[in-house]
Design an enzyme around this catalytic site. Structure first.
Site: not given
Lengths: 379, 379
Positions: B83, B207, B209, B324, B328
């Protein structure tokens, strides 16, 4: 930018390393490069790998390898450009030192390809090609190279057996390289009876997959008098889909990156004493020689037939076995090339030494020519 | 090294983009950044992505995106640090310009996570953790963060509901960001009734996807008077396996990279006007604030409770929704952060504008803190 030198090199043998994990292979090569350089701590680590996510279930190799190498905390990242990953990592590591941002940079290429069944490995390797416009239609990576080779034979009037010198040269050299996967020579008869892989590519036109890792330690040249220097470094791209190219027999990205590297070095093809090229398939060796100016269009295969690519020839290639016989652990291959070129320039190539080698070129190709990274080294 | 400036920014909305391919998302963001900068041709492209190999079947994104963006032939490569991929790509692109090797560098982060069933996406994301010593035992990525959060609550005496301000702040801001995935506010009651994901992490601690792409165009600062400048850039690592750390409640790599970025900028936490941190989980937001010096140990959650993280507060975070609520798309996230920070410093953040913002910090985290990249921008 300041000049960069290669202070240390390391490699593992290329094998089917079923008993050694990917991280352990990377650490072994990295440790060897650190020991060779006499360096303990580095500022950054650049890892190259293509397939670990799919074939080993592990991504995020930068911090993982840094930690297992005793370098916890340093900057670390992984680069991927299919089979051109390692050359790309070298390029970024070189820029990091050249910029003055870092003093000691370690570059490790590592790959395990024999962990899963062959079908899964073939599918993983196909992600180097265009998923939507090539792979979706069922073509494999070797299939793409077969199409290019068939067109080459048609266009320039060669027979399949004319490509034999690439395999014979690679195998002859690998026979004397303890790190090579195939440590035996083959003859024309053996080449001719190689079984079909994807017509016209036969067994001896295709490089084998394998597991292995190779590493380099880079520093500023001013801090390493006498070390092999990087005097040319360039990377260029072409379309990923082969059908989108204007000319499928011309590696435009090789022409671009080699041209830029020559200009940086102030040299031309006539000054190169040996060339570690990307002979993943014999057709790629021929095209690379042409795009880099060692032969005219259609003349790459002729170089082989004329004996020019052997040790002692005009432009020795695959001097330690090349991808064809040293083996092709894809994400590590570009670093094997650089390690081997460095050993040649240091005069440490043993029985495979190219006499009087002063300038060496390496070329790492991703996909069927979509990423091409060229480096020129000098002693 | 010369100073680097951000001349152009671009982004796509974060959505479930089932009708747009990964390459098209990347091109849309890249094109927007080029148009914003008024630049047509670039010297190099750095792409960041984490999961395209497994979830889209496509690797080798450097040349692919370069070609589809009309930049065929340029140098291009992909970086991966889980990430933290996009922050890492920014860092390398920054070095390329700072070194003087390149004049115009485009950086694109792109990710599609909704292409496959959720189980496959979860398995792909788990490759950010240690395959042999964490994932092998069945723990998921959210599970690892749950362990850390539970320990934090135990050690510092917080209740679950004390973490609510991270989610409330992010959602409040995302409500006014047209590019955010969740464009609605939530209240404490909603937070409290969030269903369990991995105890103690509930729906609003994690968060979502999403699919998206974001891009930056970098040039030398001397060529772009008035543009937002990069005055701090650093990356550091920690163990991938959380259990190998001396203290699982301390993001050592955040301390290292933020410390280095502060030193480069000649600034400290008290000089930062807004902080786009990596709130993949609310616990990560708290730990990031602590390791970067905005709060003492155990004080990160307190900042939220005291109203310090809201717009107008002492250190506004997630000003456009954060991971969030903006969403993400993992390999793109670090670039969304940088794009949003740039918009804030330009005064182009609309209803979300942080008044008088002059200095912004971004922090992109890979794994549970194994790769942490920090940038400081100034107008």
């Amino acid at each position: 930018m300041r000049e960069v030198a290669i202070l240390g090199v390391g490699q593992t043998p290329v094998r089917e390393h079923w008993d050694i994990s990917l991280r352990a292979l990377a650490v072994e090569a990295g440790r060897a490069a650190l020991a060779d350089a006499g360096v303990e701590r580095v500022d950054a680590l650049y890892v190259s790998n293509m397939n670990s996510d799919r074939l080993v279930g592990q991504r995020h190799l930068g911090p993982l390898v840094a930690d297992y190498l005793g370098q916890r905390g340093i900057e670390a990242v992984k680069l991927e450009a299919a089979c051109g990953s390692a050359g790309s990592a070298m390029r970024q590591g070189m820029l990091a030192v050249a910029s003055g941002e870092m003093e000691r940079v370690l570059i490790i290429g590592a790959e395990k390809l024999t962990e899963k069944p062959g079908r899964e490995t073939t599918a993983a390797l196909a992600t180097a090609a265009d998923a939507d416009y090539e792979v979706e239609h069922g073509i494999t990576f070797v299939g793409l190279n077969a199409l290019i080779m068939r067109r080459y034979m048609h266009q320039y009037g060669y027979d399949h057996r004319d490509f034999a010198p690439f395999a014979l040269t690679a195998h002859a050299n690998a026979a004397a390289n303890p790190n090579a996967l195939y440590r035996y020579a083959i003859d024309q008869r053996e080449y001719d009876r190689g079984r079909d892989v994807a017509d016209p590519i036969t067994l001896y036109d295709a490089s084998p997959i394998g597991d292995g890792a190779a590493a380099l330690l880079l520093v500023a040249a001013e801090r390493a008098p006498g070390a092999v220097r990087v005097i040319g470094s360039a990377s260029a791209t072409d379309t990923v889909a082969v059908h989108d190219r204007e000319d499928i027999l011309w590696l435009r990205a090789a022409e671009l990156s080699a041209g830029r590297a020559y200009a940086q070095a102030g040299l031309g093809p006539e000054d190169i004493d040996l060339f570690e090229l990307h002979d993943a398939f014999s057709i790629m060796a021929a095209l690379s020689l042409e795009a880099c100016g060692f032969a005219g269009r259609g003349g790459g295969v002729r170089l082989g037939l004329d004996g020019d690519i052997a040790r002692g020839g005009r432009i020795p290639i695959s001097t330690m076995g090349g991808l064809k016989a040293r083996g092709h652990p894809v994400g590590a291959t570009g670093l094997y090339q650089l390690v081997e070129a460095t050993l040649q320039l240091r005069g440490q190539a043993g029985a495979l030494q190219v006499d009087g080698a002063r300038v060496a070129m390496t070329q790492n190709i991703g996909g069927s020519g979509a990423t091409i990274v060229t480096h020129i080294l000098k002693n």
